[in-house]
Motif scaffolding. Sequence first.
Motif, PDB file in Angstrom:
ATOM      1  N   SER B 279      34.356  22.157  30.225  1.00 41.68           N
ATOM      2  CA  SER B 279      35.580  22.718  30.801  1.00 41.68           C
ATOM      3  C   SER B 279      35.640  24.234  30.646  1.00 41.68           C
ATOM      4  CB  SER B 279      36.807  22.077  30.166  1.00 41.68           C
ATOM      5  OG  SER B 279      36.998  22.563  28.874  1.00 41.68           O
ATOM      6  N   SER B 280      35.015  24.765  29.600  1.00 45.33           N
ATOM      7  CA  SER B 280      35.073  26.221  29.464  1.00 45.33           C
ATOM      8  C   SER B 280      34.215  26.881  30.532  1.00 45.33           C
ATOM      9  CB  SER B 280      34.640  26.656  28.067  1.00 45.33           C
ATOM     10  OG  SER B 280      33.308  26.306  27.853  1.00 45.33           O
ATOM     11  N   ILE B 281      33.203  26.164  31.004  1.00 44.39           N
ATOM     12  CA  ILE B 281      32.379  26.708  32.085  1.00 44.39           C
ATOM     13  C   ILE B 281      33.101  26.550  33.422  1.00 44.39           C
ATOM     14  CG2 ILE B 281      30.270  26.352  33.426  1.00 44.39           C
ATOM     15  CD1 ILE B 281      28.907  25.607  30.780  1.00 44.39           C
ATOM     16  N   TYR B 282      33.546  25.336  33.704  1.00 47.15           N
ATOM     17  CA  TYR B 282      34.091  25.084  35.033  1.00 47.15           C
ATOM     18  C   TYR B 282      35.591  25.253  35.155  1.00 47.15           C
ATOM     19  CZ  TYR B 282      29.820  23.979  37.376  1.00 47.15           C
ATOM     20  OH  TYR B 282      28.619  24.090  37.964  1.00 47.15           O
ATOM     21  N   ILE B 283      36.322  24.510  34.378  1.00 47.86           N
ATOM     22  CA  ILE B 283      37.777  24.482  34.591  1.00 47.86           C
ATOM     23  C   ILE B 283      38.398  25.859  34.380  1.00 47.86           C
ATOM     24  CG2 ILE B 283      39.948  23.368  33.942  1.00 47.86           C
ATOM     25  CD1 ILE B 283      37.805  21.536  35.221  1.00 47.86           C
ATOM     26  N   ALA B 284      38.100  26.471  33.233  1.00 50.63           N
ATOM     27  CA  ALA B 284      38.729  27.745  32.918  1.00 50.63           C
ATOM     28  C   ALA B 284      38.393  28.798  33.972  1.00 50.63           C
ATOM     29  CB  ALA B 284      38.285  28.209  31.539  1.00 50.63           C
ATOM     30  N   SER B 285      37.093  28.919  34.283  1.00 47.81           N
ATOM     31  CA  SER B 285      36.669  29.954  35.221  1.00 47.81           C
ATOM     32  C   SER B 285      37.160  29.640  36.628  1.00 47.81           C
ATOM     33  CB  SER B 285      35.155  30.074  35.226  1.00 47.81           C
ATOM     34  OG  SER B 285      34.708  30.275  33.920  1.00 47.81           O
ATOM     35  N   ALA B 286      37.007  28.390  37.034  1.00 43.84           N
ATOM     36  CA  ALA B 286      37.397  28.025  38.397  1.00 43.84           C
ATOM     37  C   ALA B 286      38.891  28.267  38.604  1.00 43.84           C
ATOM     38  CB  ALA B 286      37.061  26.557  38.666  1.00 43.84           C
ATOM     39  N   TRP B 287      39.669  27.920  37.588  1.00 44.89           N
ATOM     40  CA  TRP B 287      41.111  28.099  37.686  1.00 44.89           C
ATOM     41  C   TRP B 287      41.472  29.583  37.796  1.00 44.89           C
ATOM     42  CZ3 TRP B 287      44.627  24.594  38.795  1.00 44.89           C
ATOM     43  CH2 TRP B 287      45.983  24.918  38.619  1.00 44.89           C
ATOM     44  N   ALA B 288      40.811  30.401  36.974  1.00 41.49           N
ATOM     45  CA  ALA B 288      41.092  31.831  37.015  1.00 41.49           C
ATOM     46  C   ALA B 288      40.715  32.397  38.380  1.00 41.49           C
ATOM     47  CB  ALA B 288      40.318  32.549  35.919  1.00 41.49           C
ATOM     48  N   MET B 289      39.614  31.905  38.966  1.00 39.72           N
ATOM     49  CA  MET B 289      39.200  32.386  40.298  1.00 39.72           C
ATOM     50  C   MET B 289      40.196  31.939  41.355  1.00 39.72           C
ATOM     51  SD  MET B 289      35.106  32.101  40.267  1.00 39.72           S
ATOM     52  CE  MET B 289      35.147  31.686  41.980  1.00 39.72           C
ATOM     53  N   MET B 290      40.652  30.704  41.219  1.00 43.95           N
ATOM     54  CA  MET B 290      41.624  30.196  42.180  1.00 43.95           C
ATOM     55  C   MET B 290      42.893  31.044  42.168  1.00 43.95           C
ATOM     56  SD  MET B 290      41.820  26.116  42.292  1.00 43.95           S
ATOM     57  CE  MET B 290      43.533  26.093  41.873  1.00 43.95           C
ATOM     58  N   LEU B 291      43.263  31.512  40.990  1.00 44.73           N
ATOM     59  CA  LEU B 291      44.453  32.351  40.888  1.00 44.73           C
ATOM     60  C   LEU B 291      44.163  33.764  41.397  1.00 44.73           C
ATOM     61  CD1 LEU B 291      45.829  31.207  37.420  1.00 44.73           C
ATOM     62  CD2 LEU B 291      46.943  30.886  39.625  1.00 44.73           C
ATOM     63  N   GLY B 292      42.900  33.988  41.788  1.00 40.15           N
ATOM     64  CA  GLY B 292      42.548  35.249  42.451  1.00 40.15           C
ATOM     65  C   GLY B 292      42.332  36.404  41.497  1.00 40.15           C
ATOM     66  N   VAL B 293      41.588  36.133  40.426  1.00 35.72           N
ATOM     67  CA  VAL B 293      41.291  37.209  39.504  1.00 35.72           C
ATOM     68  C   VAL B 293      40.371  38.222  40.195  1.00 35.72           C
ATOM     69  CG1 VAL B 293      39.217  36.992  38.090  1.00 35.72           C
ATOM     70  CG2 VAL B 293      41.424  37.072  37.017  1.00 35.72           C
ATOM     71  N   LYS B 294      40.664  39.512  40.036  1.00 35.89           N
ATOM     72  CA  LYS B 294      39.858  40.549  40.693  1.00 35.89           C
ATOM     73  C   LYS B 294      39.479  41.617  39.690  1.00 35.89           C
ATOM     74  CE  LYS B 294      42.462  41.412  44.541  1.00 35.89           C
ATOM     75  NZ  LYS B 294      43.293  40.215  44.755  1.00 35.89           N
ATOM     76  N   ARG B 295      38.596  42.497  40.154  1.00 38.30           N
ATOM     77  CA  ARG B 295      38.120  43.541  39.271  1.00 38.30           C
ATOM     78  C   ARG B 295      39.279  44.377  38.740  1.00 38.30           C
ATOM     79  NH1 ARG B 295      36.491  48.580  40.334  1.00 38.30           N
ATOM     80  NH2 ARG B 295      35.444  49.495  38.524  1.00 38.30           N
ATOM     81  N   GLU B 296      40.249  44.680  39.626  1.00 41.57           N
ATOM     82  CA  GLU B 296      41.356  45.565  39.233  1.00 41.57           C
ATOM     83  C   GLU B 296      42.108  45.019  38.012  1.00 41.57           C
ATOM     84  OE1 GLU B 296      41.614  44.868  43.363  1.00 41.57           O
ATOM     85  OE2 GLU B 296      39.825  45.452  42.248  1.00 41.57           O
ATOM     86  N   HIS B 297      42.161  43.697  37.941  1.00 44.87           N
ATOM     87  CA  HIS B 297      42.932  43.097  36.842  1.00 44.87           C
ATOM     88  C   HIS B 297      42.311  43.359  35.477  1.00 44.87           C
ATOM     89  CE1 HIS B 297      44.007  40.090  40.193  1.00 44.87           C
ATOM     90  NE2 HIS B 297      44.856  41.106  40.188  1.00 44.87           N
ATOM     91  N   MET B 298      41.047  43.688  35.489  1.00 44.66           N
ATOM     92  CA  MET B 298      40.341  43.809  34.215  1.00 44.66           C
ATOM     93  C   MET B 298      40.314  45.228  33.685  1.00 44.66           C
ATOM     94  SD  MET B 298      39.304  40.948  33.408  1.00 44.66           S
ATOM     95  CE  MET B 298      39.303  39.367  34.177  1.00 44.66           C
ATOM     96  N   LEU B 299      40.693  46.160  34.566  1.00 46.04           N
ATOM     97  CA  LEU B 299      40.592  47.546  34.140  1.00 46.04           C
ATOM     98  C   LEU B 299      41.762  47.888  33.220  1.00 46.04           C
ATOM     99  CD1 LEU B 299      39.511  49.099  37.517  1.00 46.04           C
ATOM    100  CD2 LEU B 299      38.103  48.480  35.562  1.00 46.04           C
ATOM    101  N   PRO B 300      41.550  48.837  32.346  1.00 48.83           N
ATOM    102  CA  PRO B 300      42.675  49.278  31.518  1.00 48.83           C
ATOM    103  C   PRO B 300      43.805  49.748  32.436  1.00 48.83           C
ATOM    104  CG  PRO B 300      40.635  50.311  30.814  1.00 48.83           C
ATOM    105  CD  PRO B 300      40.327  49.553  32.057  1.00 48.83           C
ATOM    106  N   PRO B 301      45.037  49.423  32.136  1.00 49.19           N
ATOM    107  CA  PRO B 301      46.149  49.739  33.048  1.00 49.19           C
ATOM    108  C   PRO B 301      46.271  51.235  33.337  1.00 49.19           C
ATOM    109  CG  PRO B 301      46.968  49.082  30.882  1.00 49.19           C
ATOM    110  CD  PRO B 301      45.505  48.805  30.893  1.00 49.19           C
TER     111      PRO B 301
END
Lengths: 617, 314
Positions: B279-301
Motif C-alpha cells: 500500500s505504501s507503493i500503490y495506494i499512498a502514491s496513487a491517491w496523492a497523484m489522483m488528488l493532483g499533486v504537482k511540482r509547485e506543491h513541493m517547493l518551499p512556499p
Amino acid sequence: MLNRYPLWKYLMVIFVVAISFLYAAPNLFGEDPALQVSGTRGTQVTSEILVKTQQRLAAADIEIKSAALEDNQLLVRFRDTDDQLKGKELVAELLGDNYITALNLAPATPSWLQAIGAGPLKLGLDLRGGVHFLMEVDMDEALNRVQEQRIQDFRTDLREKRLRYSGVLSKDDGTLVVFRDADTRNQSLSYLRDRYPGLVFSERDSGDNFGLFATMSEQRLKEVKEYALQQNITIIRNRVNELGVAEPLVQRQGADRIVVQLPGIQDTARAKEILGATATLEFRLIDEKADVAAADAGRVPANSELMRDRNNRPVVLQKRVILTGEHIVDSSASMDEFSRPQVNISLDAPGGSRMADFTKDNVGRSMATVFTEYKTGDEKNEDGSSQLYKQQEVINIATIQSRLGRSFRITGIDSMAEAQNLSLLLRAGALIAPIQIVEERTIGPSLGKQNIENGIMAMLYGMLAVVIFMAIYYRKFGLVANVALFANLVIIIGVMSMVPGATMTLPGIAGIVLTIGMSVDANVLIFERIREELRDGRGVQQAIHVGYDKALGTIADSNITTLITAIILFAIGTGPIKGFAITLIIGILASMFTAIVGTRAIVNLLWGGKRLSKLSI
Amino acid sequence: MFEILKTREPIRFMRHAKAASVFSLVLIALCFYSLFTKGLNWGLDFTGGTVVEVEFSQSVDLDEIRQQLDAAGLAGATVQNFGTSRDVLIRLAPHADGDVQQQGDGVLVAVQQANNPAEMKRLEFVGPAIGKELAEQGGLAILAALLCIMAYVGLRFEWRLASGAVMSLAHDVIITLGVFSWIQIEVDLTIVAALLTVIGYSLNDTIVVFDRVRESFRRVRTVSTVQVFNEAITDTLSRTLITSLTTLVVVIALFWKGGALIHGFATALLIGIGFGTYSSIYIASAWAMMLGVKREHMLPPQIEKEGADQDPLS
C-alpha cells in the motif's frame, strides 16, 4: 578531511553503550530464593530479629547465603528452594503473628552494581505469574453514607439550637429539612450555612411546609469521592500486607478504580476473600424502648431499625451510628484474667474522643457491633454489572461498663475462635464504600516461565536471521550494522532496567523483537544511499558523507511518525500494552542513535580519511 | 556487490495504479462484507467473561471436556485447544454473580479426568463494563494515531500526500481486520497494539517514498509527475523490500516461537506488514497523484508581498 569524528563523539558513543551495559548487566546474574520478613501494623524489624532468625536457621542446619536488614525488612537468601521452604516454616513459627514471612526471589546482583543503583528488569505478571485485580469503588454507596451521616448531623444540630423541624429526609441527591414556619426555616438556614461550608443551600417551599434543601457543592463532591478512594486504597494496602506477598502493588487507576497486583501468589481464593471482603463495621446503641416482637412484625420505631444477630434473633437498633470501623487502629484477641476470650480495640484520636463523649452518658446501656457485607447479587445494573446488595448482621452485643476511651475491650464472646475472627475483621479496616472486582487475571508460574522462554527464543531466532542477512548483503558494512544492532539491544535492556516502574511483559518482548527487525531500517536507508552515490561515480569518502547526510532526514521523518503511534499507545494503553509501548519508544530512540551516530563512528574509524577506491558494501 | 535490484531504469509502477486501485477496492469490499456478515471474534478483553487455560498431562478429547462441563452445569462454554493438544482454553460468557474464582475452580474440578490430571495455568475475568471501556480506548487510540499522523505529514509534506498516507494506513488496518474476521481470530488488546504498530510501520515505508518524491520534484524540473513517482519508488524499492524482509523475518520468528499468547499479535503484524509494503507503493502514491499533486506543491512556499493581489491605486 571528510568522515572524521572529533574525539568527544567517539567517547560519547562508548559512554552510552558502556553505561547501558552496566545497567543491563544485573539481568545476567539470576536470582536467589529468599525469605522476606516484615512487621505487621508498624512492628519494627530489628537486628534482634535478625540474630534470632540466624540462630534458628543455624540450629536446624540450614545454610544461608546472607541475611540483611533493608528498609525495615529482613531478607534472608538461601542456596536452593528446598532450604527456602524449610526456612520459611521455621522462621514463621519462631516470629509468630506480628511478622509476615513471604517467599521471594531476590536478584543476585553483585554489591558493586547495586551501589550504582543497577538492578535486573522487573518482570510483569505475565512473565512471573501472579494475580492482577482491578477493583471498582461503589461511589454511589459512599455518597449515600455521607448523606445518612448528614441527616443525623442536621438533626443533632437543630435540636441543640432548639430549632423545631418536622422532618429531615433524603431527596434527589440532597437533604431536605421541613419546617412549619418560614421564620424557623430562615434561622436554621443561616445557622447551617455557616456550619457547613461544603454544602449548597436553597429554599424549597410547598404549601404550608417551609423547607430548606442542601446538596454538596461540586468541590465537596469531588473531595468525598477522592477521600473514599484514598481510604479504600489504604485499607486494601493493609489487607494485602496481611497476605504476606513479597512485592505487592496497590495503585489507583482513574477516579474510582484500584489496581492490585500480587506477584507469585498461588492461593488466589484466599487473596480474594481477604481483599474482596467489602465489610464495614459500625457501633450502635440498642433501642431498649422498642418492642422487639412488634418490630419483628413490621412496626419499627421511626429512628430505629430492625436487624438480626448471628442466631437470627431480632434486635432493634437506633439508626444513629456512634462510630464506624474506619476509626479502628488496631485490635487483637486475648484472654482476660478469668481466661474468657475478649477483643481489645484501639481507636484513633477523633474516634477516641467521640467514643468517650458518647459513652459517658450511656453507661449501662447495650452497644451493638454491626457487620455489613456487600455481596454481588443476581440483579443487574443498567451497564450490565452485577448489583451489590447489603447484608447486615449484629455480630456482638456488649454492655457499656464505664466511660470508654481510645482503647477498650469487648467481652462476653463465646469462644476464642470467635474473638480472633472478630478482631481480624476489625483490624482489616472497614472499607468506606463497597468494592467490586471488575477484572481479574491470574497467571500460573509455569506459564510465566514458558512465556519468558518463548519470548527469548523468538528474539534469538529473529535476531540471528537479521544478522546473517545483513552480513551477506552489505558485507563489512553489514557487520558494522550488526554491531549497532547488538548495541541497540543492550541499550534497550539497560534503559528498561534503569527506568523505575518500567516492567517487562510478553508484549514488551514482542516490542523488542519488532524493534530488531525495524532498527536495521535506518542502516539499510543509509547503505542504499551510499551505494547509489557510488553508482553515480562519487569518490568513496564523498559517497559515505553524502549517503549519511541524505538519509538523515528520511530516518528522522519515518521514525518520528512511528514514535507518535508508540506514544499514543503508551498514553491510552494499560498493563501489557503499556509495556509494549515503552519498549517500542525506547527501541526507536535507541535505533536512531545507534544507526546514525553509532555506525557512523565505526565507519569513520575504519574507513574515514583514507584513500580508498573500493568499499565493502 | 550483491543486490536485489539490478535495474537502472525506473520501473513504471504507476502504469498499474488503476489495476492496483481496483484490486484494493475489491479487497476492501470483501473485507467489509466479511466484517458485516461474520463480524469480528471479539476476545475476552472486549466482551467480558471468564477464560480458563488448563494444561493436561496428556492430550485430551475436546468433546469429552464439553460433556464434562455440561454435566457440571457450565453449559455454553467454548472449548478449544490452545497451542498444543494438551492445553485447553475454556471460555465462559459473563454471568450474573461475579464470583469468578468459584467459576474458575468449578471449571478445573469439572474437567478433571481420571489418570489425566489438569492444572490451571491462567484464569482471566473481565467485567462487562470494563470490556466496553477497553474497546472504546482501542478505537480511540487508532483514530488518534491516524489524526496525529495526518497532521504531522500534512505539516512536513503536503496535504495531498498526507491524505494519501492516511488512506494507505486505513487500507492496511481494514484489510488486517477483514482477514481477522474472515478466519475468525480473536481480537483482544494485543491486536490493537499490533494494529497501531502496523500503522507506524506502513507509514514508515510511505514516508521514505514521499521523501524521495519531494527530493526529485525539487531537483528535476522537466519530467512528469508520474515519472517522478516511478523514479522515487524504484530508487527506494530495494530498501523497502529489505526492511520488509527483515521485519517479516522477526515477525515469523515471533509467530513460530513466541507461543500461543502472541499468535494473534504476530498474525496481525504479518498481514499488516505484507499489505503495508504494497500500500505504501500503490495506494499512498496513487491517491496523492489522483488528488493532483504537482511540482509547485513541493517547493518551499513563496512569500507574497503584502497587497500584491490588489490593484494599484491610481
